[in-house]
Design a protein around this motif. Structure first.
Motif, PDB file in Angstrom:
ATOM      1  N   TRP A 111       0.809  -1.144   0.035  1.00 26.57           N
ATOM      2  CA  TRP A 111      -0.014  -0.130  -0.062  1.00 26.57           C
ATOM      3  C   TRP A 111       0.720   1.335  -0.059  1.00 26.57           C
ATOM      4  O   TRP A 111       0.616   2.029  -0.760  1.00 26.57           O
ATOM      5  CB  TRP A 111      -0.739  -0.089   1.754  1.00 26.57           C
ATOM      6  N   LEU A 112       1.644   1.540   0.660  1.00 27.45           N
ATOM      7  CA  LEU A 112       2.596   2.634   1.340  1.00 27.45           C
ATOM      8  C   LEU A 112       3.279   2.599  -0.368  1.00 27.45           C
ATOM      9  O   LEU A 112       3.816   4.021  -1.102  1.00 27.45           O
ATOM     10  CB  LEU A 112       3.725   2.298   2.391  1.00 27.45           C
ATOM     11  N   ALA A 113       4.185   1.581  -1.082  1.00 25.26           N
ATOM     12  CA  ALA A 113       4.702   1.942  -2.056  1.00 25.26           C
ATOM     13  C   ALA A 113       3.509   2.400  -3.249  1.00 25.26           C
ATOM     14  O   ALA A 113       4.749   2.972  -4.327  1.00 25.26           O
ATOM     15  CB  ALA A 113       4.934   0.176  -2.458  1.00 25.26           C
ATOM     16  N   SER A 114       2.855   1.444  -3.156  1.00 22.50           N
ATOM     17  CA  SER A 114       1.918   1.675  -4.572  1.00 22.50           C
ATOM     18  C   SER A 114       1.281   3.933  -4.118  1.00 22.50           C
ATOM     19  O   SER A 114       0.881   4.715  -4.453  1.00 22.50           O
ATOM     20  CB  SER A 114       0.404   1.277  -4.641  1.00 22.50           C
ATOM     21  N   SER A 115       1.483   4.203  -2.842  1.00 22.00           N
ATOM     22  CA  SER A 115       0.368   5.455  -2.392  1.00 22.00           C
ATOM     23  C   SER A 115       1.855   6.781  -2.629  1.00 22.00           C
ATOM     24  O   SER A 115       1.676   7.783  -3.047  1.00 22.00           O
ATOM     25  CB  SER A 115       0.817   5.511  -0.904  1.00 22.00           C
ATOM     26  N   PHE A 116       3.629   5.771  -2.956  1.00 23.66           N
ATOM     27  CA  PHE A 116       4.009   7.215  -3.477  1.00 23.66           C
ATOM     28  C   PHE A 116       4.723   6.639  -4.962  1.00 23.66           C
ATOM     29  O   PHE A 116       5.400   6.946  -5.328  1.00 23.66           O
ATOM     30  CB  PHE A 116       5.792   7.183  -2.758  1.00 23.66           C
ATOM     31  N   LYS A 117       3.532   5.845  -5.584  1.00 20.39           N
ATOM     32  CA  LYS A 117       3.811   5.582  -6.687  1.00 20.39           C
ATOM     33  C   LYS A 117       5.394   5.127  -7.220  1.00 20.39           C
ATOM     34  O   LYS A 117       6.011   5.236  -8.145  1.00 20.39           O
ATOM     35  CB  LYS A 117       3.446   6.705  -7.534  1.00 20.39           C
ATOM     36  N   LEU A 118       5.587   4.302  -6.001  1.00 22.60           N
ATOM     37  CA  LEU A 118       7.212   3.215  -6.262  1.00 22.60           C
ATOM     38  C   LEU A 118       6.400   1.958  -6.989  1.00 22.60           C
ATOM     39  O   LEU A 118       7.562   1.705  -7.829  1.00 22.60           O
ATOM     40  CB  LEU A 118       7.538   2.970  -5.418  1.00 22.60           C
ATOM     41  N   ILE A 119       5.336   1.647  -6.847  1.00 21.45           N
ATOM     42  CA  ILE A 119       4.774   0.281  -8.027  1.00 21.45           C
ATOM     43  C   ILE A 119       3.321   0.260  -8.152  1.00 21.45           C
ATOM     44  O   ILE A 119       2.891   1.818  -8.092  1.00 21.45           O
ATOM     45  CB  ILE A 119       4.867  -0.832  -7.394  1.00 21.45           C
ATOM     46  N   SER A 120       3.060  -0.494  -9.423  1.00 22.48           N
ATOM     47  CA  SER A 120       2.064   0.462  -9.932  1.00 22.48           C
ATOM     48  C   SER A 120       1.432  -0.915  -9.744  1.00 22.48           C
ATOM     49  O   SER A 120       1.344  -2.096 -10.231  1.00 22.48           O
ATOM     50  CB  SER A 120       2.197   0.434 -11.687  1.00 22.48           C
ATOM     51  N   VAL A 121      -0.124  -0.744  -9.050  1.00 24.68           N
ATOM     52  CA  VAL A 121      -0.910  -1.705  -9.130  1.00 24.68           C
ATOM     53  C   VAL A 121      -2.896  -1.463  -8.940  1.00 24.68           C
ATOM     54  O   VAL A 121      -2.580  -0.165  -9.146  1.00 24.68           O
ATOM     55  CB  VAL A 121      -0.685  -2.103  -7.205  1.00 24.68           C
ATOM     56  N   ARG A 122      -3.239  -2.319  -9.611  1.00 19.78           N
ATOM     57  CA  ARG A 122      -4.933  -2.326  -9.983  1.00 19.78           C
ATOM     58  C   ARG A 122      -5.311  -1.741  -8.372  1.00 19.78           C
ATOM     59  O   ARG A 122      -5.086  -1.545  -7.430  1.00 19.78           O
ATOM     60  CB  ARG A 122      -5.321  -3.002 -10.390  1.00 19.78           C
ATOM     61  N   PRO A 123      -6.387  -0.552  -9.274  1.00 20.68           N
ATOM     62  CA  PRO A 123      -7.003   0.650  -7.892  1.00 20.68           C
ATOM     63  C   PRO A 123      -7.598  -1.103  -6.893  1.00 20.68           C
ATOM     64  O   PRO A 123      -7.567  -0.476  -5.349  1.00 20.68           O
ATOM     65  CB  PRO A 123      -8.566   0.940  -8.407  1.00 20.68           C
ATOM     66  N   ALA A 124      -8.009  -1.915  -7.132  1.00 22.16           N
ATOM     67  CA  ALA A 124      -8.806  -2.850  -6.705  1.00 22.16           C
ATOM     68  C   ALA A 124      -7.931  -3.193  -5.084  1.00 22.16           C
ATOM     69  O   ALA A 124      -8.135  -3.999  -4.068  1.00 22.16           O
ATOM     70  CB  ALA A 124      -9.626  -3.679  -7.191  1.00 22.16           C
ATOM     71  N   ILE A 125      -6.722  -3.881  -5.933  1.00 24.37           N
ATOM     72  CA  ILE A 125      -5.908  -3.840  -4.898  1.00 24.37           C
ATOM     73  C   ILE A 125      -4.887  -3.015  -3.980  1.00 24.37           C
ATOM     74  O   ILE A 125      -5.055  -3.366  -3.130  1.00 24.37           O
ATOM     75  CB  ILE A 125      -4.766  -4.833  -5.652  1.00 24.37           C
TER      76      ILE A 125
END
Length: 147
Positions: free
Chosen positions: A19-33
């Motif tokens: 969650w934190l990595a995707s919040s800072f746009k370090l990784i890309s995940v689907r919105p549902a994930i």
């Protein structure tokens, strides 16, 4: 710590990290994930807090040692410094300063832990010699100038 609590802590760490990595746009995940990781993290964190609270009711908490306090202060200060400088980064090269702060924080925490562990008996509340035997306290070597 039981196997279940370790597993709970590991899964909580993983979901929070995603969650934190995707919040800072370090990784890309689907919105549902992204949403599922956030909800799972909050639920698992809450369960972990309740389990810790229940287990600590039976065992009183010890005071932190000077080495634990030193490391805690340095890590908290480093985390704030990293967060402040990383929030202004716009490219990969912008993360150089936060990376240096991270390395410095780790090194300072290790040095402070070792120092506080070696000098644990000398760190803490102030201890004054009251000179109850009636002797005079030593005079300062330098006297103030008059005039």
């Amino acid at each position: 710590m039981t196997v279940w609590r370790r597993a709970l802590a590991a899964i909580t760490f993983l979901t929070g990290s995603v969650w934190l990595a995707s919040s800072f746009k370090l990784i890309s995940v689907r919105p549902a994930i992204f949403s599922a990781c956030w909800i799972a993290y909050l639920m698992l964190w809450g369960i972990g807090m309740i389990l810790d609270w229940r287990s600590r009711k039976n065992h009183p908490q010890k005071e932190p040692t000077p080495s634990q306090s030193a490391v805690g202060v340095i890590v908290a200060t480093g985390a704030v410094a990293i967060g402040t400088t990383a929030s202004n980064a716009t490219s990969a090269s912008g993360y150089a300063v936060p990376a240096m702060i991270l390395i410095a924080t780790i090194l300072l925490a290790i040095v402070a832990f070792r120092f506080a562990s070696k000098n644990q008996g000398q760190i803490g509340e102030a201890r004054f010699d009251t000179m109850s035997d009636g002797s005079q306290p030593p005079q300062p070597a330098i006297t103030p100038r008059s005039g």
